[in-house]
Design a protein around this motif. Structure first.
Motif, PDB file in Angstrom:
ATOM      1  N   LEU A  87       0.821  -1.197   0.000  1.00  0.00           N
ATOM      2  CA  LEU A  87       0.000   0.000   0.000  1.00  0.00           C
ATOM      3  C   LEU A  87       0.864   1.260   0.000  1.00  0.00           C
ATOM      4  CD1 LEU A  87      -2.873  -0.988   2.469  1.00  0.00           C
ATOM      5  CD2 LEU A  87      -2.787  -1.197  -0.020  1.00  0.00           C
ATOM      6  N   VAL A  88       2.000   1.207   0.661  1.00  0.00           N
ATOM      7  CA  VAL A  88       2.937   2.336   0.630  1.00  0.00           C
ATOM      8  C   VAL A  88       3.373   2.610  -0.805  1.00  0.00           C
ATOM      9  CG1 VAL A  88       5.230   3.153   1.314  1.00  0.00           C
ATOM     10  CG2 VAL A  88       3.768   1.997   2.984  1.00  0.00           C
ATOM     11  N   ALA A  89       3.664   1.538  -1.552  1.00  0.00           N
ATOM     12  CA  ALA A  89       4.053   1.680  -2.962  1.00  0.00           C
ATOM     13  C   ALA A  89       2.917   2.302  -3.770  1.00  0.00           C
ATOM     14  CB  ALA A  89       4.444   0.319  -3.540  1.00  0.00           C
ATOM     15  N   ASN A  90       1.673   1.880  -3.483  1.00  0.00           N
ATOM     16  CA  ASN A  90       0.520   2.463  -4.176  1.00  0.00           C
ATOM     17  C   ASN A  90       0.410   3.960  -3.891  1.00  0.00           C
ATOM     18  OD1 ASN A  90      -0.214  -0.007  -5.218  1.00  0.00           O
ATOM     19  ND2 ASN A  90      -1.824  -0.389  -3.717  1.00  0.00           N
ATOM     20  N   ALA A  91       0.607   4.334  -2.623  1.00  0.00           N
ATOM     21  CA  ALA A  91       0.509   5.744  -2.243  1.00  0.00           C
ATOM     22  C   ALA A  91       1.567   6.575  -2.961  1.00  0.00           C
ATOM     23  CB  ALA A  91       0.655   5.887  -0.726  1.00  0.00           C
ATOM     24  N   ASN A  92       2.784   6.071  -2.995  1.00  0.00           N
ATOM     25  CA  ASN A  92       3.848   6.801  -3.685  1.00  0.00           C
ATOM     26  C   ASN A  92       3.536   6.942  -5.173  1.00  0.00           C
ATOM     27  OD1 ASN A  92       5.772   7.488  -1.633  1.00  0.00           O
ATOM     28  ND2 ASN A  92       6.259   5.315  -1.452  1.00  0.00           N
ATOM     29  N   GLN A  93       2.938   5.908  -5.760  1.00  0.00           N
ATOM     30  CA  GLN A  93       2.582   5.954  -7.177  1.00  0.00           C
ATOM     31  C   GLN A  93       1.471   6.977  -7.427  1.00  0.00           C
ATOM     32  OE1 GLN A  93      -0.375   3.451  -8.581  1.00  0.00           O
ATOM     33  NE2 GLN A  93      -0.376   4.943 -10.254  1.00  0.00           N
ATOM     34  N   LEU A  94       0.439   6.982  -6.574  1.00  0.00           N
ATOM     35  CA  LEU A  94      -0.669   7.911  -6.753  1.00  0.00           C
ATOM     36  C   LEU A  94      -0.232   9.365  -6.612  1.00  0.00           C
ATOM     37  CD1 LEU A  94      -3.698   6.261  -4.884  1.00  0.00           C
ATOM     38  CD2 LEU A  94      -3.388   6.548  -7.338  1.00  0.00           C
TER      39      LEU A  94
END
Length: 221
Positions: A87-94
């Motif tokens: 989810l951290v990776a998703n947040a950084n991507q968004l």
């Protein structure tokens, strides 16, 4: 973005549906449609009206709330922690699309140590996180937050009200999507514990969205 325009739930959903998320089907649904069952509009409008610049999101998930702040308010810094590295990776991507005007920093939380960098922020959000904290650790978790925050900063706790019979719908929700039973508190318990810790109670609101009984408590250190 009009300065005095009130942000509506429909604005948030329309924007989120236009985004592409590199995640699974369920996480994609959460990113796109969560404002329908969670009062993100109230929280976004508060930051927009107040003109807050530095925000910390404890339990940032896939980053959809942080992205809403970046899109609809004038924040300059958004930081967050999440226990799931995916989810951290998703947040950084968004949030990468805002890198030219918003400083972002999302990192993995080890479940024990809250970062000292919380003290660099003006408002700390705790959105539907407290009821996921193990029951023996909940009060200590809030104490840690208080210790990390700087004097004058605010903590906004948005969670599910255990004082409502509708709390059992949220328990079913968590059992299906998170495979756990939440440890919800009543709004009266939240305010009492936070006051004992040392927080000033600025405001308390309740809002029912479908079968979800929300409360939002605004606290100041």
């Amino acid at each position: 973005m009009e300065k005095n325009k009130t942000i509506l739930t429909s604005d948030l959903v329309t924007f989120l549906k236009s985004t592409t998320v590199n995640s699974g089907f369920v996480d994609g649904l959460k990113v796109h449609y969560r404002p329908l069952i969670c009062p993100f509009d109230d929280l976004v409008n508060y930051i927009k009206t107040k003109g807050t610049k530095r925000v910390f999101d404890v339990g940032c998930g896939s980053g959809q709330f942080a992205m809403l702040l970046a899109e609809f308010t004038h924040v300059s810094t958004i930081s967050g922690i999440e226990i799931d590295s995916r989810l951290v990776a998703n947040a950084n991507q968004l949030l990468s699309r805002y890198k030219n005007r918003v400083l972002t920093a999302f990192s993995k939380y080890d479940g024990k140590h809250l970062p000292d960098s919380i003290a660099d922020h003006d408002v700390v959000f705790l959105i539907d996180v407290l009821h996921h904290v193990p029951k023996p650790m909940q009060t200590d978790f809030l104490k840690q937050l208080y210790m990390r925050m700087k004097p004058g900063s605010e903590l906004i706790i948005k969670d599910i009200n255990a004082g409502s019979a509708f709390v059992y719908f949220n328990k079913l929700h968590d059992l299906i999507f998170a495979r756990e039973i939440g440890n919800e508190w009543s709004v009266e318990k939240v305010t009492a514990v936070c006051k004992e810790i040392g927080f000033q109670i600025e405001s308390v609101t309740k809002r029912q969205l479908y079968v979800y009984p929300h409360y939002t408590v605004l606290l100041k250190k």
